[in-house]
Design a protein around this motif. Structure first.
Motif, PDB file in Angstrom:
ATOM      1  N   LYS A  89       1.197  -1.422 -10.266  1.00 23.14           N
ATOM      2  CA  LYS A  89       0.126  -0.697  -9.734  1.00 23.14           C
ATOM      3  C   LYS A  89      -1.119  -1.570 -10.093  1.00 23.14           C
ATOM      4  CE  LYS A  89      -0.192   3.770  -9.435  1.00 23.14           C
ATOM      5  NZ  LYS A  89      -0.327   4.927  -9.661  1.00 23.14           N
ATOM      6  N   THR A 103       0.132  -1.809  -4.533  1.00 24.51           N
ATOM      7  CA  THR A 103       1.058  -2.198  -5.800  1.00 24.51           C
ATOM      8  C   THR A 103       1.349  -3.398  -5.342  1.00 24.51           C
ATOM      9  OG1 THR A 103       2.015  -0.103  -5.791  1.00 24.51           O
ATOM     10  CG2 THR A 103       3.569  -1.533  -6.411  1.00 24.51           C
ATOM     11  N   ASP A 132       8.849  -3.518   2.767  1.00 23.30           N
ATOM     12  CA  ASP A 132       8.249  -2.124   2.414  1.00 23.30           C
ATOM     13  C   ASP A 132       9.276  -1.300   1.692  1.00 23.30           C
ATOM     14  OD1 ASP A 132       5.904  -2.690   3.846  1.00 23.30           O
ATOM     15  OD2 ASP A 132       6.500  -1.812   5.713  1.00 23.30           O
ATOM     16  N   PHE A 136       0.768  -1.147   0.052  1.00 24.87           N
ATOM     17  CA  PHE A 136       0.001  -0.121   0.107  1.00 24.87           C
ATOM     18  C   PHE A 136       0.899   1.256  -0.057  1.00 24.87           C
ATOM     19  CE2 PHE A 136      -2.508  -3.476   1.645  1.00 24.87           C
ATOM     20  CZ  PHE A 136      -3.607  -3.406   1.176  1.00 24.87           C
ATOM     21  N   ARG A 137       1.108   1.659  -1.091  1.00 28.32           N
ATOM     22  CA  ARG A 137       1.799   2.963  -1.388  1.00 28.32           C
ATOM     23  C   ARG A 137       1.192   4.272  -1.530  1.00 28.32           C
ATOM     24  NH1 ARG A 137       7.243   1.049  -3.305  1.00 28.32           N
ATOM     25  NH2 ARG A 137       7.673  -0.414  -1.688  1.00 28.32           N
ATOM     26  N   PRO A 138       1.649   5.336  -1.486  1.00 34.96           N
ATOM     27  CA  PRO A 138       0.935   6.701  -1.428  1.00 34.96           C
ATOM     28  C   PRO A 138       0.108   6.852  -2.862  1.00 34.96           C
ATOM     29  CG  PRO A 138       2.929   7.049  -0.434  1.00 34.96           C
ATOM     30  CD  PRO A 138       3.150   5.656  -0.937  1.00 34.96           C
ATOM     31  N   ASP A 139       0.745   5.971  -3.857  1.00 32.26           N
ATOM     32  CA  ASP A 139       0.121   6.371  -5.360  1.00 32.26           C
ATOM     33  C   ASP A 139      -0.859   5.030  -5.621  1.00 32.26           C
ATOM     34  OD1 ASP A 139       2.004   4.342  -5.238  1.00 32.26           O
ATOM     35  OD2 ASP A 139       2.858   5.018  -7.342  1.00 32.26           O
ATOM     36  N   GLY A 140      -1.119   4.274  -4.502  1.00 29.76           N
ATOM     37  CA  GLY A 140      -2.136   3.340  -4.948  1.00 29.76           C
ATOM     38  C   GLY A 140      -1.546   1.760  -4.482  1.00 29.76           C
TER      39      GLY A 140
END
Length: 383
Positions: A340, A326, A369, A320-324
């Motif tokens: 993504k 992954t 992570d 779970f990354r800031p841009d969605g």
């Protein structure tokens, strides 16, 4: 004595040299081991060991479990339609009754007196009309022989019409009071069970259900139809499109562990509630054995069928990354590649990947992570 002293003097440097050598070895060897361990650790950090998994086809059917409320097929509050005193009641709480069965009788002395007066008034109006009608007929006959004037004949005819209208009014009043008197017998509107009884013999009741005594709710009894039940539940917006009326569902209850109650999804609201973002649905269930009780809590099980199931992955493979959301994929060159993805259905420990994943991808399970694109990895493949 003299010969022993020089020998001792020669042995002292040898002993000192041995002691120094032992001390050097004791200090160097641990350092060598530590350096070797450090080198090994650096090598492992440079190329972490990961395990890969292959995406699998998601199941076409998913069971959706929803909290549900069990309600009667029909329920009605029974009020008095005429004022009086309860003469007798014939059904207590828990009594199973049939449609039309007598539940209570009401004594209405005032209504009975009004009905007698209305009948007497109707009889008087009937007599007045007969006399007026007979008079009008005679005057019409005399008019043909010019024995009376046209005006007098018309007056008698108008009087007869007025008397007839008065008779009809009195008869309508009698019919109304007779209808009110018929409500002295309170009957069941449908087959069901009495769940509430608020009156006793001698209780004052008023027409329309207005309270007749302090503390009385106005409702005489409450009846519920329990041989069939309605089950209400709220489907989340994401699953609303998969819910189709007419599909088979089933209920479970904590009162009956392991038992399934078959039901049919009968209807839905057809609109999403803007407050809860859910679709209100209703299922019908046969309850002729009386196992389920109205008002109880149950769980509704719906089978949601996907026409085109996608691939699925364990939730542990997601980043779970800031841009969605992954996933990390191991390339043929042994390096990581981040892709993504979008999540479809949620199966608990597994999730459906709607877009962004290929069936041939080697997905890294439990990725770090800090993993990034192009990172060299060592792999051990899992099924």
């Amino acid at each position: 004595m003299k010969s022993t002293t020089p020998m001792r003097m020669r042995l002292i440097p040898v002993a000192v040299s041995g002691l120094v050598a032992v001390m050097l070895v004791a200090g160097i060897v641990p350092r060598l081991h530590a350096r070797a361990a450090q080198t090994h650790q650096v090598d492992e950090q440079r190329e972490p060991l990961v395990s890969t998994i292959s995406p699998k086809q998601a199941p076409a059917t998913q069971e959706l479990l929803l909290p549900a409320s069990v309600m009667p097929w029909a329920d009605a509050s029974i009020y008095a339609r005429t004022s009086g005193y309860v003469q007798q009641w014939y059904a207590d709480i828990g009594t199973h009754v049939k449609a039309g069965q007598l539940l209570a009788s009401i004594e209405t002395p005032e209504l009975d007196a009004q009905l007698r007066q209305a009948r007497a008034d109707a009889a008087m109006a009937q007599a007045d009309y007969r006399f007026a009608n007979s008079t009008a007929s005679r005057w019409q006959t005399m008019l043909q022989t010019q024995s009376v004037s046209q005006q007098d004949a018309d007056a008698k005819t108008s009087d007869s019409d007025a008397k007839r209208a008065a008779l009809q009014s009195k008869q309508a009043d009698v019919t109304r009071l007779q209808e009110m008197a018929s409500y002295q017998k309170v009957t069941a509107p449908f087959d069901g069970v009495i769940t509430v009884r608020n009156v006793d013999i001698g209780s004052l009741v008023t027409a329309g259900g207005a309270p007749g005594l302090a503390g009385m709710p106005g409702e005489l009894m409450h009846i519920e139809q329990t041989d069939r039940l309605r089950v209400f539940a709220d489907v989340p917006q994401d699953d609303a499109a998969s819910v189709k009326p007419g599909s088979a569902v089933y209920l479970t209850s904590q009162q009956y562990p392991g038992r399934r109650f078959p039901a049919t999804l009968a209807r839905s609201a057809g609109a999403i509630d803007p407050v809860s973002r859910t679709l209100h649905v209703e299922a019908d269930i046969d309850n002729r054995d009386g196992a389920l009780m109205p008002g109880a809590y149950a769980e509704l099980h719906l089978a949601l069928v996907s026409p085109a199931p996608e691939l699925q992955l364990p939730a542990s493979a997601l980043l779970f990354r800031p841009d969605g959301v992954t996933v990390a994929v191991l390339g043929r060159d042994g390096k990581a590649k981040l892709k993504k993805v979008t999540i479809g259905r949620d199966f608990g420990i597994y999730v459906e990947i709607a877009t962004g994943l290929d069936a041939t991808d080697r997905v890294i399970d439990n990725p770090s992570d800090s993993i990034h694109d192009g990172e060299a990895l060592r792999t051990s493949t899992h099924a």
